[in-house]
Motif scaffolding. Structure first.
Motif, PDB file in Angstrom:
ATOM      1  N   UNK A  30       0.835   4.569 -15.000  1.00  0.00           N
ATOM      2  CA  UNK A  30       1.834   4.927 -16.010  1.00  0.00           C
ATOM      3  C   UNK A  30       3.150   4.226 -15.691  1.00  0.00           C
ATOM      4  N   UNK A  31       3.901   3.852 -16.737  1.00  0.00           N
ATOM      5  CA  UNK A  31       5.161   3.176 -16.453  1.00  0.00           C
ATOM      6  C   UNK A  31       6.184   4.126 -15.835  1.00  0.00           C
ATOM      7  N   UNK A  32       5.979   5.439 -15.947  1.00  0.00           N
ATOM      8  CA  UNK A  32       6.870   6.402 -15.289  1.00  0.00           C
ATOM      9  C   UNK A  32       6.696   6.353 -13.767  1.00  0.00           C
ATOM     10  N   UNK A  33       5.521   5.942 -13.304  1.00  0.00           N
ATOM     11  CA  UNK A  33       5.243   5.860 -11.870  1.00  0.00           C
ATOM     12  C   UNK A  33       5.681   4.531 -11.257  1.00  0.00           C
ATOM     13  N   UNK A  34       6.055   3.564 -12.100  1.00  0.00           N
ATOM     14  CA  UNK A  34       6.404   2.233 -11.609  1.00  0.00           C
ATOM     15  C   UNK A  34       7.675   2.316 -10.774  1.00  0.00           C
ATOM     16  N   UNK A  35       7.646   1.833  -9.509  1.00  0.00           N
ATOM     17  CA  UNK A  35       8.771   2.043  -8.597  1.00  0.00           C
ATOM     18  C   UNK A  35       9.971   1.118  -8.820  1.00  0.00           C
ATOM     19  N   UNK A  36       9.880   0.198  -9.777  1.00  0.00           N
ATOM     20  CA  UNK A  36      10.977  -0.731 -10.015  1.00  0.00           C
ATOM     21  C   UNK A  36      11.560  -0.513 -11.402  1.00  0.00           C
ATOM     22  N   UNK A  37      12.778  -0.984 -11.600  1.00  0.00           N
ATOM     23  CA  UNK A  37      13.407  -0.899 -12.907  1.00  0.00           C
ATOM     24  C   UNK A  37      12.804  -1.985 -13.816  1.00  0.00           C
ATOM     25  N   UNK A  38      12.436  -1.577 -15.017  1.00  0.00           N
ATOM     26  CA  UNK A  38      11.887  -2.544 -15.973  1.00  0.00           C
ATOM     27  C   UNK A  38      13.041  -3.088 -16.804  1.00  0.00           C
ATOM     28  N   UNK A  39      13.203  -4.417 -16.792  1.00  0.00           N
ATOM     29  CA  UNK A  39      14.311  -5.069 -17.496  1.00  0.00           C
ATOM     30  C   UNK A  39      13.729  -5.840 -18.667  1.00  0.00           C
ATOM     31  N   UNK A  40      14.240  -5.570 -19.870  1.00  0.00           N
ATOM     32  CA  UNK A  40      13.780  -6.283 -21.063  1.00  0.00           C
ATOM     33  C   UNK A  40      14.662  -7.523 -21.220  1.00  0.00           C
ATOM     34  N   UNK A  41      14.028  -8.691 -21.090  1.00  0.00           N
ATOM     35  CA  UNK A  41      14.786  -9.943 -21.174  1.00  0.00           C
ATOM     36  C   UNK A  41      14.644 -10.603 -22.532  1.00  0.00           C
ATOM     37  N   UNK A  42      14.167  -9.869 -23.517  1.00  0.00           N
ATOM     38  CA  UNK A  42      13.969 -10.490 -24.818  1.00  0.00           C
ATOM     39  C   UNK A  42      14.755  -9.892 -25.833  1.00  0.00           C
ATOM     40  N   UNK A  64       0.835  -1.203   0.000  1.00  0.00           N
ATOM     41  CA  UNK A  64       0.000   0.000   0.000  1.00  0.00           C
ATOM     42  C   UNK A  64       0.867   1.249   0.000  1.00  0.00           C
ATOM     43  N   UNK A  65       1.921   1.241   0.793  1.00  0.00           N
ATOM     44  CA  UNK A  65       2.821   2.387   0.872  1.00  0.00           C
ATOM     45  C   UNK A  65       3.616   2.521  -0.425  1.00  0.00           C
ATOM     46  N   UNK A  66       4.107   1.409  -0.944  1.00  0.00           N
ATOM     47  CA  UNK A  66       4.939   1.422  -2.140  1.00  0.00           C
ATOM     48  C   UNK A  66       4.184   1.938  -3.362  1.00  0.00           C
ATOM     49  N   UNK A  67       2.933   1.534  -3.509  1.00  0.00           N
ATOM     50  CA  UNK A  67       2.156   1.899  -4.693  1.00  0.00           C
ATOM     51  C   UNK A  67       1.151   3.017  -4.422  1.00  0.00           C
ATOM     52  N   UNK A  68       1.309   3.756  -3.331  1.00  0.00           N
ATOM     53  CA  UNK A  68       0.348   4.785  -2.927  1.00  0.00           C
ATOM     54  C   UNK A  68       0.089   5.823  -4.016  1.00  0.00           C
ATOM     55  N   UNK A  69       1.121   6.277  -4.729  1.00  0.00           N
ATOM     56  CA  UNK A  69       0.966   7.312  -5.763  1.00  0.00           C
ATOM     57  C   UNK A  69       0.969   6.737  -7.174  1.00  0.00           C
ATOM     58  N   UNK A  70       0.895   5.432  -7.308  1.00  0.00           N
ATOM     59  CA  UNK A  70       0.952   4.792  -8.621  1.00  0.00           C
ATOM     60  C   UNK A  70      -0.344   5.015  -9.386  1.00  0.00           C
TER      61      UNK A  70
END
Length: 74
Positions: free
Chosen positions: A62-74, A53-59
Motif C-alpha cells: 500500500x502507498x500508505x506503507x511506503x517509507x519515502x515521500x512520494x513527489x509528483x514531478x508532472x 530488509x529492515x526498511x521494508x520489513x512491514x511494507x
C-alpha cells in the motif's frame, strides 16, 4: 523440552521442532555449540539483515506503507 538424538548418516543429529524455533523473532541460520561441564550450549546465529530488509520489513504494497515521500514531478 526433550529432544531425541537420531542417527543421520555416520553422525548423530538433534531435530529442532518448529515450536522451539518460533521462540525467536527470526529463524537462525546456524548454531554455535560448546560444551561446559557436561552441558551442551547452543547459541543461535542469525543472518545479518540488510538495510532494505529492515526498511521494508512491514511494507505490504500500500502507498500508505511506503517509507519515502512520494513527489509528483508532472
Amino acid at each position: 523440552m526433550r529432544l531425541d538424538i537420531r542417527k543421520w548418516g555416520n553422525s548423530k543429529a538433534i531435530r529442532l521442532p518448529k515450536k522451539l524455533l518460533k521462540e525467536w523473532d527470526r529463524e537462525p541460520v546456524a548454531f554455535d555449540a560448546e560444551v561446559k561441564v557436561q552441558w551442551l550450549i547452543l547459541t543461535p546465529i542469525f543472518k545479518e539483515q540488510k538495510a532494505l530488509d529492515v526498511l521494508f520489513k512491514d511494507y505490504t504494497g500500500d502507498k500508505d506503507d511506503y517509507p519515502f515521500e512520494i513527489v509528483d514531478k508532472g
